[in-house]
Scaffold this active site. Sequence first.
Site, PDB file in Angstrom:
ATOM      1  N   GLU A 152       0.821  -1.212   0.000  1.00 39.96           N
ATOM      2  CA  GLU A 152       0.000   0.000   0.000  1.00 39.96           C
ATOM      3  C   GLU A 152       0.856   1.265   0.000  1.00 39.96           C
ATOM      4  OE1 GLU A 152      -3.018   0.271  -0.674  1.00 39.96           O
ATOM      5  OE2 GLU A 152      -3.616  -1.822  -0.537  1.00 39.96           O
ATOM      6  N   TYR A 154      -6.475   5.996   4.551  1.00 39.89           N
ATOM      7  CA  TYR A 154      -6.655   4.922   3.563  1.00 39.89           C
ATOM      8  C   TYR A 154      -5.783   3.708   3.906  1.00 39.89           C
ATOM      9  CZ  TYR A 154      -5.912   1.858  -0.264  1.00 39.89           C
ATOM     10  OH  TYR A 154      -5.780   0.698  -0.978  1.00 39.89           O
ATOM     11  N   ASP A 165      -9.678   5.206  -1.172  1.00 42.01           N
ATOM     12  CA  ASP A 165      -8.642   5.916  -1.924  1.00 42.01           C
ATOM     13  C   ASP A 165      -9.289   6.656  -3.095  1.00 42.01           C
ATOM     14  OD1 ASP A 165      -9.303   3.981  -3.739  1.00 42.01           O
ATOM     15  OD2 ASP A 165      -7.250   3.338  -4.147  1.00 42.01           O
TER      16      ASP A 165
END
Length: 360
Positions: free
Chosen positions: A44, A127, A145
Amino acid sequence: MSDRNRVSADLAKLPDLIVSWYRENRRTLPWREEVSPYRTLLSEIMLQQTRVEAVKPYFERFLAAFPDVATLADADDELLNKRWEGLGYYSRARNLKKCAREIVDRFGGVIPSTLPELLSLPGIGPYTAGAIAAFAYGRPVAAVDGNVLRVTARITAETGDVLSPAVKAKLTDLVSSLVPADAASDFGQGLIELGALVCLPNRPPKCDVCPVRDLCQGHAKGIADQLPVRIKKTERKLDRRTVLVIRSGTRTLLHKRPARGLLAGLWEFPNYSGGFTEKEALDAVKALGFEPLRVRPLDPAKHLFTHIEWRMTGCLVLVAEPDFPLPEGYVMPETDDLLSRYAIPSAFAAYVRYLSAPLP
Ligand code: SF4
């Protein structure tokens, strides 16, 4: 049934549709093949501002060097930057290491699973916290996101500015209310995947193959391709720079950037504010103590940072072998050594090819 109630009833069908579609259509990606909190954290952070295809080769390479939180917490900074080289936004790598260190110090090396704990770590925003909690731990929380904002703005025909806190919060609340307790990961990743494969950014969405077309308000109203609305406030500041590739034989001069600020702690070709004439470039080379022998102008290049645009011109300068100690913060490695050990940010990529270019 009122319009409003019908929309809510339709939206209640969204999780099942997204989860089933995702299970059939998801792409095979390295971080999805084996799921762990560390792999989710790493992927991520790498995916922030970077395309999936660009991240793929880096992910395995980075994992091989830093296989777990403890190794990353003790990472050598030069190796860390080298393994990140080319991905850009190097502050992510530094924050990852800081984050790993805090996980070791405060959580005994185990990545936490709750949003407040995750949000207390450096480099982890809402997020990423949601992604780790939902994708790696299966907690029923939202991970919102840009993809999810776009998809949900289109599904709900949201015409407010999705960059505004109020609209972001509204869409995040909506997603949070829909997360299925038994499929939080597939729902969260499904929304993102739909945004990447079907409900595309900056292009017309592929509504004809979309699994949620029947409940999509943006599609029904014929305004999907005008959404989401984004009102940008910042323009990039233009910074003209002159880059000097200073070579002596097969050695090239590099400078270490300051520990704070843009591209902190990385290696660069000496570069200066403004567009230098050839004479000014040679004066800068002499000011570093070198005796210039030959000079050649280089092609211009540009690089975009989030808030700054560098417009660069450059000179390749051949200098006499230095017989003096290099100024502090400078090194002059051989080309092979330079390429294997020193992390040069992609901002200078256009000038790396001159490491072995001929001089007139
Ligand atoms: Fe996006 Fe079209 Fe699907 Fe609506 S129907 S979610 S606009 S692809």
